[in-house]
Design a protein around this motif. Structure first.
Motif, PDB file in Angstrom:
ATOM      1  N   ALA A  56       0.843  -1.191   0.000  1.00 26.28           N
ATOM      2  CA  ALA A  56       0.000   0.000   0.000  1.00 26.28           C
ATOM      3  C   ALA A  56       0.877   1.239   0.000  1.00 26.28           C
ATOM      4  O   ALA A  56       1.832   1.326   0.762  1.00 26.28           O
ATOM      5  CB  ALA A  56      -0.888  -0.006   1.235  1.00 26.28           C
ATOM      6  N   SER A  57       0.560   2.171  -0.882  1.00 29.46           N
ATOM      7  CA  SER A  57       1.356   3.396  -0.884  1.00 29.46           C
ATOM      8  C   SER A  57       0.657   4.442  -0.021  1.00 29.46           C
ATOM      9  O   SER A  57      -0.556   4.440   0.101  1.00 29.46           O
ATOM     10  CB  SER A  57       1.539   3.906  -2.308  1.00 29.46           C
ATOM     11  N   GLY A  58       1.439   5.316   0.567  1.00 25.32           N
ATOM     12  CA  GLY A  58       0.885   6.411   1.345  1.00 25.32           C
ATOM     13  C   GLY A  58       0.254   5.951   2.650  1.00 25.32           C
ATOM     14  O   GLY A  58       0.551   4.881   3.170  1.00 25.32           O
ATOM     15  N   VAL A  59      -0.634   6.772   3.139  1.00 24.17           N
ATOM     16  CA  VAL A  59      -1.254   6.542   4.435  1.00 24.17           C
ATOM     17  C   VAL A  59      -2.395   5.548   4.296  1.00 24.17           C
ATOM     18  O   VAL A  59      -3.168   5.610   3.348  1.00 24.17           O
ATOM     19  CB  VAL A  59      -1.762   7.879   5.013  1.00 24.17           C
ATOM     20  N   VAL A  60      -2.469   4.608   5.223  1.00 26.30           N
ATOM     21  CA  VAL A  60      -3.546   3.626   5.202  1.00 26.30           C
ATOM     22  C   VAL A  60      -4.678   4.175   6.056  1.00 26.30           C
ATOM     23  O   VAL A  60      -4.761   3.903   7.244  1.00 26.30           O
ATOM     24  CB  VAL A  60      -3.048   2.271   5.740  1.00 26.30           C
ATOM     25  N   ALA A  61      -5.550   4.976   5.431  1.00 24.32           N
ATOM     26  CA  ALA A  61      -6.514   5.749   6.205  1.00 24.32           C
ATOM     27  C   ALA A  61      -7.758   4.950   6.546  1.00 24.32           C
ATOM     28  O   ALA A  61      -8.336   5.093   7.610  1.00 24.32           O
ATOM     29  CB  ALA A  61      -6.903   6.998   5.429  1.00 24.32           C
ATOM     30  N   GLY A  62      -8.173   4.073   5.632  1.00 21.14           N
ATOM     31  CA  GLY A  62      -9.458   3.399   5.783  1.00 21.14           C
ATOM     32  C   GLY A  62      -9.579   2.607   7.062  1.00 21.14           C
ATOM     33  O   GLY A  62     -10.675   2.351   7.544  1.00 21.14           O
ATOM     34  N   MET A  63      -8.434   2.214   7.620  1.00 22.01           N
ATOM     35  CA  MET A  63      -8.476   1.334   8.774  1.00 22.01           C
ATOM     36  C   MET A  63      -9.076   1.996  10.001  1.00 22.01           C
ATOM     37  O   MET A  63      -9.384   1.317  10.966  1.00 22.01           O
ATOM     38  CB  MET A  63      -7.087   0.836   9.113  1.00 22.01           C
ATOM     39  N   PHE A  64      -9.261   3.290   9.947  1.00 22.35           N
ATOM     40  CA  PHE A  64      -9.816   3.941  11.124  1.00 22.35           C
ATOM     41  C   PHE A  64     -11.339   3.986  11.129  1.00 22.35           C
ATOM     42  O   PHE A  64     -11.948   4.559  12.005  1.00 22.35           O
ATOM     43  CB  PHE A  64      -9.229   5.356  11.271  1.00 22.35           C
ATOM     44  N   ARG A  65     -11.952   3.367  10.127  1.00 20.86           N
ATOM     45  CA  ARG A  65     -13.412   3.346  10.094  1.00 20.86           C
ATOM     46  C   ARG A  65     -13.930   2.319  11.106  1.00 20.86           C
ATOM     47  O   ARG A  65     -13.614   1.140  11.012  1.00 20.86           O
ATOM     48  CB  ARG A  65     -13.864   2.975   8.691  1.00 20.86           C
ATOM     49  N   PRO A  66     -14.697   2.746  12.076  1.00 21.02           N
ATOM     50  CA  PRO A  66     -15.209   1.784  13.051  1.00 21.02           C
ATOM     51  C   PRO A  66     -16.338   0.934  12.457  1.00 21.02           C
ATOM     52  O   PRO A  66     -17.053   1.395  11.580  1.00 21.02           O
ATOM     53  CB  PRO A  66     -15.746   2.670  14.177  1.00 21.02           C
ATOM     54  N   VAL A  67     -16.437  -0.283  12.899  1.00 20.42           N
ATOM     55  CA  VAL A  67     -17.502  -1.169  12.435  1.00 20.42           C
ATOM     56  C   VAL A  67     -18.466  -1.406  13.589  1.00 20.42           C
ATOM     57  O   VAL A  67     -18.064  -1.837  14.658  1.00 20.42           O
ATOM     58  CB  VAL A  67     -16.918  -2.513  11.953  1.00 20.42           C
ATOM     59  N   THR A  70     -20.470 -10.712  10.504  1.00 24.65           N
ATOM     60  CA  THR A  70     -19.449 -11.754  10.318  1.00 24.65           C
ATOM     61  C   THR A  70     -18.099 -11.083  10.067  1.00 24.65           C
ATOM     62  O   THR A  70     -18.032  -9.901   9.721  1.00 24.65           O
ATOM     63  CB  THR A  70     -19.773 -12.644   9.100  1.00 24.65           C
ATOM     64  N   THR A  71     -17.038 -11.877  10.230  1.00 28.39           N
ATOM     65  CA  THR A  71     -15.707 -11.335   9.960  1.00 28.39           C
ATOM     66  C   THR A  71     -15.613 -10.866   8.514  1.00 28.39           C
ATOM     67  O   THR A  71     -15.041  -9.822   8.219  1.00 28.39           O
ATOM     68  CB  THR A  71     -14.649 -12.425  10.230  1.00 28.39           C
ATOM     69  N   ARG A  72     -16.202 -11.648   7.627  1.00 22.77           N
ATOM     70  CA  ARG A  72     -16.179 -11.275   6.211  1.00 22.77           C
ATOM     71  C   ARG A  72     -16.841  -9.919   6.006  1.00 22.77           C
ATOM     72  O   ARG A  72     -16.296  -9.048   5.327  1.00 22.77           O
ATOM     73  CB  ARG A  72     -16.914 -12.338   5.375  1.00 22.77           C
ATOM     74  N   LYS A  73     -18.018  -9.758   6.625  1.00 17.30           N
ATOM     75  CA  LYS A  73     -18.763  -8.501   6.448  1.00 17.30           C
ATOM     76  C   LYS A  73     -17.940  -7.328   6.992  1.00 17.30           C
ATOM     77  O   LYS A  73     -17.898  -6.246   6.414  1.00 17.30           O
ATOM     78  CB  LYS A  73     -20.109  -8.610   7.190  1.00 17.30           C
ATOM     79  N   LYS A  74     -17.271  -7.585   8.109  1.00 18.65           N
ATOM     80  CA  LYS A  74     -16.461  -6.525   8.728  1.00 18.65           C
ATOM     81  C   LYS A  74     -15.374  -6.051   7.755  1.00 18.65           C
ATOM     82  O   LYS A  74     -15.179  -4.848   7.560  1.00 18.65           O
ATOM     83  CB  LYS A  74     -15.832  -7.067  10.017  1.00 18.65           C
ATOM     84  N   TYR A  75     -14.685  -6.998   7.141  1.00 18.69           N
ATOM     85  CA  TYR A  75     -13.642  -6.612   6.177  1.00 18.69           C
ATOM     86  C   TYR A  75     -14.254  -5.909   4.969  1.00 18.69           C
ATOM     87  O   TYR A  75     -13.701  -4.944   4.452  1.00 18.69           O
ATOM     88  CB  TYR A  75     -12.828  -7.836   5.740  1.00 18.69           C
ATOM     89  N   GLU A  76     -15.416  -6.403   4.523  1.00 18.50           N
ATOM     90  CA  GLU A  76     -16.062  -5.774   3.362  1.00 18.50           C
ATOM     91  C   GLU A  76     -16.444  -4.329   3.673  1.00 18.50           C
ATOM     92  O   GLU A  76     -16.335  -3.440   2.835  1.00 18.50           O
ATOM     93  CB  GLU A  76     -17.296  -6.571   2.934  1.00 18.50           C
ATOM     94  N   MET A  77     -16.883  -4.091   4.919  1.00 17.43           N
ATOM     95  CA  MET A  77     -17.265  -2.734   5.308  1.00 17.43           C
ATOM     96  C   MET A  77     -16.049  -1.836   5.510  1.00 17.43           C
ATOM     97  O   MET A  77     -16.106  -0.624   5.295  1.00 17.43           O
ATOM     98  CB  MET A  77     -18.102  -2.779   6.598  1.00 17.43           C
ATOM     99  N   ASP A 120      -0.183  -6.231  13.273  1.00 19.17           N
ATOM    100  CA  ASP A 120      -1.594  -6.573  13.049  1.00 19.17           C
ATOM    101  C   ASP A 120      -2.490  -5.666  13.876  1.00 19.17           C
ATOM    102  O   ASP A 120      -3.590  -5.293  13.449  1.00 19.17           O
ATOM    103  CB  ASP A 120      -1.861  -8.039  13.413  1.00 19.17           C
ATOM    104  N   THR A 121      -2.031  -5.325  15.074  1.00 16.17           N
ATOM    105  CA  THR A 121      -2.844  -4.460  15.936  1.00 16.17           C
ATOM    106  C   THR A 121      -3.011  -3.076  15.308  1.00 16.17           C
ATOM    107  O   THR A 121      -4.089  -2.484  15.386  1.00 16.17           O
ATOM    108  CB  THR A 121      -2.200  -4.353  17.339  1.00 16.17           C
ATOM    109  N   THR A 122      -1.963  -2.574  14.650  1.00 13.41           N
ATOM    110  CA  THR A 122      -2.102  -1.239  14.052  1.00 13.41           C
ATOM    111  C   THR A 122      -3.147  -1.235  12.944  1.00 13.41           C
ATOM    112  O   THR A 122      -3.672  -0.188  12.598  1.00 13.41           O
ATOM    113  CB  THR A 122      -0.770  -0.711  13.458  1.00 13.41           C
ATOM    114  N   HIS A 123      -3.432  -2.406  12.352  1.00 16.13           N
ATOM    115  CA  HIS A 123      -4.402  -2.461  11.247  1.00 16.13           C
ATOM    116  C   HIS A 123      -5.639  -3.274  11.624  1.00 16.13           C
ATOM    117  O   HIS A 123      -6.379  -3.713  10.749  1.00 16.13           O
ATOM    118  CB  HIS A 123      -3.764  -3.096  10.014  1.00 16.13           C
ATOM    119  N   SER A 124      -5.842  -3.523  12.888  1.00 15.97           N
ATOM    120  CA  SER A 124      -6.894  -4.458  13.262  1.00 15.97           C
ATOM    121  C   SER A 124      -8.280  -3.853  13.045  1.00 15.97           C
ATOM    122  O   SER A 124      -8.491  -2.667  13.244  1.00 15.97           O
ATOM    123  CB  SER A 124      -6.727  -4.867  14.730  1.00 15.97           C
ATOM    124  N   PRO A 125      -9.216  -4.710  12.620  1.00 15.18           N
ATOM    125  CA  PRO A 125     -10.570  -4.222  12.381  1.00 15.18           C
ATOM    126  C   PRO A 125     -11.370  -4.152  13.680  1.00 15.18           C
ATOM    127  O   PRO A 125     -12.354  -4.845  13.834  1.00 15.18           O
ATOM    128  CB  PRO A 125     -11.137  -5.274  11.419  1.00 15.18           C
TER     129      PRO A 125
END
Lengths: 467, 410
Positions: free
Chosen positions: A315-326, A331-338, B290-295
């Motif tokens: 991944a280039s640059g900042v990985v911003a999407g990971m801060f979206r709360p679910v 399901t785990t799958r749905k969580k990753y999809e969201m 993994d924790t830094t990217h955990s869902p």
């Protein structure tokens, strides 16, 4: 090779460095005839594993692991640990190799031997070739037999793979490629006679227990299972369980590659106790998981990179999407999809996740499941952009069965075995050869023994021991 | 002060430690203690809100992550506004680039033809200093590691001898103890002389990269052969298995190696870039990375990462404690040391702005401490130039000159 073919091949590699998900791609069609690659091999040390096997084979098979603990680790090249061509002897390495060499030598009872006897007994087998007169003379000048042994274990004749162009070097190369260890008496005798029947030797060596051990190691490193020993999982008695998981992989390799059909198809699609092939093993499913949750990203990434030979660009640059709360129960799958909805992330993530979702029928411990967080699991999955490996699948079993028959996958595995046996990544000049290897692997029905024969009998393999 | 006199000190743990004083060593009597450089690596970026101090240069208040450093407030120079200087053409993600560039200031090497990343593209600052002053000590530098082995690629190494040539860390305190404080085997000199002869002969038959490789091998053997014994009370033989205990043992060995002047340049590398270390004793069972990217929720994730960063701050404080316990000249070893705490990322989501560099120690009076310095978007190469200047190297650029604007205004 004609220029356009070269451009076409390189064209698959170079532009995607700038944009896109894949850092490389497997060439689509074969081109013949091949030029023999001309880049000389890098001077390469014995890897840790090769060092241990060599010392045990020559000096004492009962030397305990602890003796070898301090051996330096080699850089990982092409996914495998035998790429010690990339290892430089820094100061730290001299200290560690010395410690180990002395520890070994003082456990071998040579007190009653003269230096000459030590040289005659161990020299040729440690060096995988006869010692030359100068080497012999200089070792004979030492007075203490243990000094002689330590010196041999620190000498370039032992430490480095031979860079000479002779049958001894070819014998070594064959042996380390197939058994991970030094040439045995029969192979040394063949080298001494000046004529090695390469195919006969490959088939003979492939039937030895050492070849099984070596293949187990190849699969272990290919699946990156060392991570099972560096990370933790929410699994009861994990330290014991992970050993059992690795044993299960070795049993699968034994049944399919050595005692069964001997093919990639069998390795990937053997159906047993509700599990299908290598990707159905607990070791794979647990390796590519979080502590207490399945991880479709990691599972899919492994297949994309290691079975389809399509490395994902970081991944280039900042990985911003990971801060979206679910929120809510999903399901785990749905969580990753969201989580992965931003187009900038989703484009590449889809290339991994959509494959990895096939394995949602298995939890972080590799246990089959029909529900995840109280909701039914969805194991539908798709592969696109990978030739005849493309398709849509109901679950992991269907995905594995399909990959097992794919020529695209077979070509990738042939490429992987090139990296292992040549101890390096392929270079642009190797494209034609690697293609031809893939063709032959497919033509021979994906049999591993035949793949080793194809590699070992090729001019390219022989040329890498030439000056 | 007579030769051989030992001063007994009480360490933080309450145990009595026998430490030699540098003044008692022949050849250094009455002279100014030398400068030392210690580089302290922790991975995976930080939670910036809790990391950076608030307030001004002198009246700053430490961030919550740095609470363990409160007793050392006056020994620190905290920085903000330094960005990782990279070229847009660099391969890899921020972890790759950070590991390769943070101490070298040069673009990461391209990897193989599959498009992966390679190793670092140049020498790291610690090795520049080691090359300049390392001849004065038995070890030009020493790399102490705490579980620094992951996959043998760029993430595993902080220190670089040259482009593509990592200086691996020694992860085993027992082996480090043998190197630094052990008696060399009586046969080693004899054996290495013979090995050197064989390497020279092989070298003569090779060229290009292979010859260079043997040059490195020969130079390493010569460096081992040139080591002189230096009298020094050895610390206790370390026995450590888990992450924290290994780190403590390595810290103790590092401080003793500096105190005995066995080396003046050391790195202490905790884990690797993209760290796979888990911290179950802090309730963090997934790996650090993994924790830094955990869902999971922001609160859960941030809480775990802060626990890790706080724990690393405790380890940094322990290092400073130990350096301060060694009397030296008019002050302590910490007064003559420059410690640089660095990371391959800034914020954990692959950030490269506001890198979390912390300096500590007075570097023989060259560095004025007890300050929080806020810069206006400086390149990290400039910090590396500053480090070299503080250590006495008169340079105005380091690494890629295009990524340098000059030393930081300290």
């Amino acid at each position: 090779m004609v220029f356009s073919a070269l451009v076409r091949r390189l064209g698959l590699v170079l532009p995607v460095l700038v944009t896109g998900c894949f850092a490389g791609d497997a060439p689509e069609e074969p081109v013949a005839p091949c030029d023999v690659p001309t880049t000389p091999p890098a001077l390469s040390r014995l890897s840790r594993a090769e060092y241990v096997r060599t010392v045990r084979a020559v000096l004492d098979p009962t030397l305990p692991d602890d003796v070898f603990r301090d051996l330096p680790f080699e850089p990982n090249v092409g996914g495998f640990s035998n790429g010690a061509g990339a290892l430089n002897d820094e100061v730290l390495h001299v200290d560690r190799y010395y410690d180990v060499a002395e520890r070994i030598a003082t456990r071998i009872d040579v007190a009653a031997m003269t230096p000459e006897m030590v040289i005659d007994e161990y020299g040729e087998r440690l060096f995988r070739r006869p010692l030359d007169d100068g080497e012999r003379e200089r070792l004979m000048a030492m007075s203490d037999p243990t000094d002689v042994l330590v010196t041999m274990l620190m000498s370039p004749g032992f430490s480095y793979h031979s860079s000479r162009a002779d049958e001894w070097a070819l014998a070594s190369r064959l042996s380390y490629a197939i058994t991970g260890g030094p040439p045995d008496a029969a192979l040394l005798a063949a080298a001494a006679s000046g004529r090695i029947d390469v195919e006969a030797q490959v088939r003979r060596l492939f039937a030895t227990p050492a070849a099984r051990d070596a293949m187990n190691r190849v699969v272990f490193e290919w699946l990156q299972l060392a991570a099972l020993y560096d990370t933790w999982r929410d699994i009861e008695d994990f330290e014991t369980e992970r050993e059992v998981m690795v044993d299960e992989i070795e049993a699968l390799v034994g049944r399919t590659v050595f005692d069964g059909p001997g093919t990639l198809e069998a390795l990937l699609s053997e159906s047993r106790d509700g599990r299908v092939g290598l990707l159905g093993t607990r070791a794979f499913l647990v390796r590519f998981a979080r502590y207490d949750e399945s991880n479709a990203v990691q599972r899919g990434k492994f297949i994309r990179e290691q079975l389809l030979c399509q490395p994902i660009n970081p991944a280039s640059g900042v990985v911003a999407g990971m801060f979206r709360p679910v929120e809510g129960q999903v399901t785990t799958r749905k969580k990753y999809e969201m989580l992965v909805t931003e187009p900038a992330c989703a484009t590449c993530h889809r290339q991994m996740d959509s494959i990895g979702f096939a394995f949602e029928g298995f939890d972080h411990a590799g246990r089959p499941r029909t529900e995840d967080n109280g909701l039914p699991v969805d194991t539908t999955s798709t592969i696109v952009g990978a030739g005849d490996a493309d398709g849509s699948f109901a679950d992991a079993a269907a995905l594995s069965a399909h990959l097992a028959k794919s020529e695209y996958v077979a070509r990738c595995v042939a490429r992987t075995m090139f990296r292992y046996t040549f101890r390096r990544f392929e270079r642009p000049g190797d494209a034609c050869y690697v293609d031809a290897l893939g063709d032959e692997f497919v033509r021979k029905g994906g049999r591993f023994e035949d793949l080793f024969v194809s590699i070992a009998t090729s001019d390219a393999f022989a040329s890498e021991v030439a000056p | 002060m007579s030769i051989g006199r030992r001063r007994f000190l009480v360490g933080a743990s309450g145990a009595s430690l026998a430490l030699p004083t540098l003044l008692s060593r022949p050849g250094h009597a009455q002279s100014t203690p030398p400068k030392r450089l210690v580089l302290f690596f922790t991975p995976c970026g930080v939670q910036q809100e809790q990391w950076f101090p608030t307030g001004g240069e002198r009246d700053f208040v430490l961030g919550p992550t740095h609470a363990p450093l409160a007793p050392h407030r006056e020994d620190l120079v905290l920085t903000k506004g330094i960005d990782l200087a990279v070229r847009t053409t660099s391969r890899g993600d921020s972890h790759h680039r950070g590991m390769a560039m943070v101490l070298t200031g040069r673009e990461i090497l391209p990897g193989d033809d599959t498009g992966s990343t390679g190793l670092a593209g140049g020498i790291s600052v610690d090795q520049v200093i080691a090359n300049a002053i390392g001849g004065a000590t038995p070890f030009a530098s020493y790399q102490f590691g705490v579980k620094t082995r992951w996959d043998g690629r760029v993430f595993d190494y902080a220190s670089w001898a040259a482009a593509g040539r990592p200086k691996p860390s020694n992860d085993d305190p027992a082996a480090a103890f043998r190197d630094l404080f052990g008696e060399p085997s009586p046969r080693r000199r004899h054996v290495l002389d013979a090995v050197r002869e064989e390497l020279r002969r092989l070298r003569a038959t090779l060229d290009g990269a292979d010859r260079n490789k043997l040059d490195v091998h020969l130079a390493s053997i010569e460096s081992v052969q040139a080591r002189t014994q230096r009298s020094c009370d050895p610390p206790a033989m370390p026995i450590a298995e888990d992450f924290g205990a290994i780190g403590r043992a390595q810290t103790d060995l590092l401080v003793r190696a500096l105190a005995c002047d066995l080396t003046r340049v050391a790195t202490l590398q905790w884990s690797t870039g993209v760290s796979h270390q888990a911290f179950p004793w802090l309730g963090v069972n997934d790996s650090h990375h993994d924790t830094t990217h955990s869902p999971e929720s922001i609160e859960d994730r941030t809480g775990k990462l802060l626990a890790i960063e706080h724990w690393y701050a405790e380890q940094f404080a322990y290092l400073l404690d130990q350096l301060e316990q060694v009397p030296e000249g008019e002050g302590t070893l910490l007064d003559h040391t420059l410690v640089v705490w660095f990371n391959e990322l800034s914020f954990s989501a692959h950030g490269t702005t506001d890198m979390p560099f912390v300096l500590a120690g007075r570097c023989g009076g060259a560095l004025e401490t007890g300050r929080f310095l806020q810069f206006d978007r400086k390149k990290h190469n400039d910090l590396l130039v500053t480090v070299l200047n503080l250590m006495g190297q008169e340079v105005s650029t380091f690494g890629d000159p295009e990524l340098c604007d000059g030393p930081l205004p300290l």
